[in-house]
Write a protein that holds these residues in place. Sequence first.
Motif, short mmCIF file in Angstrom:
data_model
loop_
_atom_site.label_atom_id
_atom_site.label_comp_id
_atom_site.label_asym_id
_atom_site.label_seq_id
_atom_site.Cartn_x
_atom_site.Cartn_y
_atom_site.Cartn_z
N UNK A 285 37.69 43.15 19.74
CA UNK A 285 36.72 43.18 18.66
C UNK A 285 36.81 44.22 17.73
N UNK A 286 37.83 45.33 18.12
CA UNK A 286 38.02 46.50 17.41
C UNK A 286 39.47 46.34 16.84
N UNK A 287 40.04 45.50 17.08
CA UNK A 287 41.53 45.15 16.42
C UNK A 287 42.61 45.90 17.15
N UNK A 288 42.42 46.50 18.36
CA UNK A 288 43.52 47.13 19.12
C UNK A 288 44.20 46.10 19.95
N UNK A 289 45.18 45.39 19.22
CA UNK A 289 45.71 44.32 19.80
C UNK A 289 46.98 44.58 20.70
N UNK A 290 47.71 45.74 20.56
CA UNK A 290 48.71 46.17 21.52
C UNK A 290 48.20 46.49 22.71
N UNK A 291 47.25 47.28 22.63
CA UNK A 291 46.36 47.68 24.02
C UNK A 291 45.86 46.61 24.63
N UNK A 292 45.33 45.51 23.89
CA UNK A 292 44.67 44.21 24.71
C UNK A 292 45.82 43.32 25.30
N UNK A 293 46.87 43.40 24.41
CA UNK A 293 48.07 42.63 25.14
C UNK A 293 48.50 43.33 26.47
N UNK A 294 48.67 44.81 26.52
CA UNK A 294 49.12 45.53 27.66
C UNK A 294 48.26 45.17 28.72
N UNK A 295 46.99 45.27 28.45
CA UNK A 295 45.85 44.98 29.67
C UNK A 295 45.99 43.71 30.21
N UNK A 296 46.26 42.78 29.13
CA UNK A 296 46.22 41.29 29.86
C UNK A 296 47.34 41.08 30.49
N UNK A 297 48.52 41.74 30.01
CA UNK A 297 49.79 41.60 30.81
C UNK A 297 49.37 42.23 32.34
N UNK A 298 48.70 43.21 32.42
CA UNK A 298 48.57 44.05 33.68
C UNK A 298 47.82 43.06 34.54
N UNK A 299 46.68 42.54 33.88
CA UNK A 299 45.89 41.48 34.71
C UNK A 299 46.63 40.41 35.16
N UNK A 300 47.44 39.72 34.26
CA UNK A 300 48.37 38.71 34.81
C UNK A 300 49.54 39.06 35.86
N UNK A 301 49.74 40.39 35.77
CA UNK A 301 50.86 40.72 36.86
C UNK A 301 50.05 41.12 38.00
N UNK A 302 48.88 41.25 37.96
CA UNK A 302 48.17 41.60 39.28
C UNK A 302 47.57 40.33 40.24
N UNK A 303 48.35 39.97 41.29
CA UNK A 303 48.01 38.65 41.87
C UNK A 303 46.77 38.61 42.40
N UNK A 304 45.98 40.07 42.60
CA UNK A 304 44.79 39.95 43.35
C UNK A 304 43.57 39.88 42.38
N UNK A 305 43.83 39.78 41.18
CA UNK A 305 42.61 39.86 40.11
C UNK A 305 42.19 38.68 40.27
N UNK A 306 40.75 38.68 40.03
CA UNK A 306 39.85 37.56 39.91
C UNK A 306 38.65 37.83 38.64
N UNK A 307 38.90 36.92 38.01
CA UNK A 307 38.15 36.95 36.70
C UNK A 307 36.58 36.78 37.07
N UNK A 308 35.90 37.93 36.54
CA UNK A 308 34.26 37.78 36.64
C UNK A 308 33.89 36.72 35.76
N UNK A 309 34.59 36.56 34.68
CA UNK A 309 33.96 35.26 33.69
C UNK A 309 34.38 34.08 34.17
N UNK A 310 35.07 33.87 35.43
CA UNK A 310 35.41 32.29 35.84
C UNK A 310 36.71 31.93 35.00
N UNK A 311 37.33 32.71 34.41
CA UNK A 311 38.72 32.20 33.85
C UNK A 311 39.76 32.15 34.64
N UNK A 312 40.52 31.29 34.50
CA UNK A 312 41.68 30.83 35.39
C UNK A 312 42.90 31.58 34.83
#
Length: 550
Positions: free
Chosen positions: A28-55
């Motif tokens: 929402x604040x246009x911080x695309x590089x940091x958003x991409x980094x965090x998404x990549x970390x989430x995807x690399x974390x096999x134990x992560x479970x989405x609270x929003x129900x996303x696969x």
Amino acid sequence: MDTAMRVYRRYLKLEPSHAEEYIAYLKSNGKWEEAARRLADVLNDTAFTSLEGKSRHDLWLELCEIITKHPEEVGTFLKVEAIIKSGIQKYQSEVGQLWVALAEYYTRKGMFERARDVYEEGITSVMTVRDFSLVFDALTQFEEALISARMESFDDDTRAVAVVDNSQEDGDDSGEDFILKDATDDDLDLRLARLEYLIERRPELLSSVMLRQNPHNVHEWHKRAKIFSSDPHKQILCYTEAVKTVDPEKAVGKPHTLWIAFAKLYEKHGDLENMRIVFEKAATEAHLKYVDDLAAIWSQWVEMELHHKNYKKALELVRRSTAVPARQKSRGEESVLPVQERLYRSHRLWALRVDLEESLGNKNTVREAYDKAIELKIATVQMVLNYAAYLKEEKYFEDAFQVYEKGIAIFKYPHVKDIWLTYLSEFIERYGGKKLERARDLFRQACEESPPEEARPFFLQYAMFEEKHGLARNAMAIYEQAVKKVPQNQKLAVYEVYLAKASEFFGVGKIREIYEAAIEADQSHALSDGDTRTMCLRYAALEARLGEID
């Protein structure tokens, strides 16, 4: 903003499951590089479970969207092409969308040639029409956008040149502006030609998609060849690839039609030598599933030679195709052999051979062909009848009768019925009452071997023969046998003929005997109730006419 990001990072150390909230804040604040980094970390974390129900699939698509739509902001810390191509391999339902996303990534970075290469790679690798349409439409829009941009640029350059021309109206003209305009025109023409070529290639590219789905689809190969109808060289390449690719065990359609169409292509352009080469290769090397398929190839080859008036060559071909091997095997042993070694048993080719032998051969070759077909037990009823008719025309009457005998020995009912009827008619026509006992033997054999539902014409023909050349009482005996053998629904018709003939030859006494026998017949030979009632009424009417009222 920086303070908020630091607070979020500390918070996520305590509650890592709330990473999606932080990612949404960054987006929402246009911080695309940091958003991409965090998404990549989430995807690399096999134990992560989405609270929003996303696969994981949804999160992965979200990452792809960020890195392809904001390439400059994201930077180079992620291998974008590798990420998207791994998704193409993994998520088959999103293939078209992902190819378009990767191409748009390069477009936004200004790497237009690389974007075009990605589109082309996508078009030549997708497996469904839906994905093809998605990528092809995107590529078309991409080319149109480049042309529009170039035309706008060309208009700006034209206006700039016009200003320069006005300011230098009285001075020397070096000609550099004309060089610039010519180069721009050439570039625009090239882009327009590229777009036109792309649109022209659409049927070919779509055909490639269908063949990637099933390379053994014969109908699609034929459609592909039609696409190149204006380019014989491409048609030749298409058929060459088709006959190499299609596996008859997996084929949808008839693979032999590819060989035939291939040969016809050469014939159409007057190249008979290459036509023969294709047919020869098909006849001797093609891997086909059924003997009929190979027989169709040979038949087409023979017919094309006939079409070009090469009669001797056609006759040689059909003889070659039906050549019997020196050592014959049983049908069980032959069932595992290639179709080329079973071809000599093809009904289609033998029928073609005897037809050509009659037209182009001599008496000896005609008889040899027919006799071999009968010996191999592949002759049809029609072939037997044709052979006998041929011998009759040549005045070999007894040989014709022997052919009928061979046919009777080979075939069973209902097929043999036509042979019997023709044989008996021809025999009576030839000899009449001269060979009475032989004719009677034939009729008795025909009547005995025929099933009840097929026996009626033989009995009637036998009785007529006896009436004309034999004894009337023998005819009566034949009618009596007939009413016992024919099925119940035919008995009344036979009785009507029987009564008419009895009236003609023997009078009322015999007629009464027949009526009483019909009415009082035992259950196995009895008429139906309706037919019995009819016979009773007719018998009563007869007696009334004779005045025997009591």
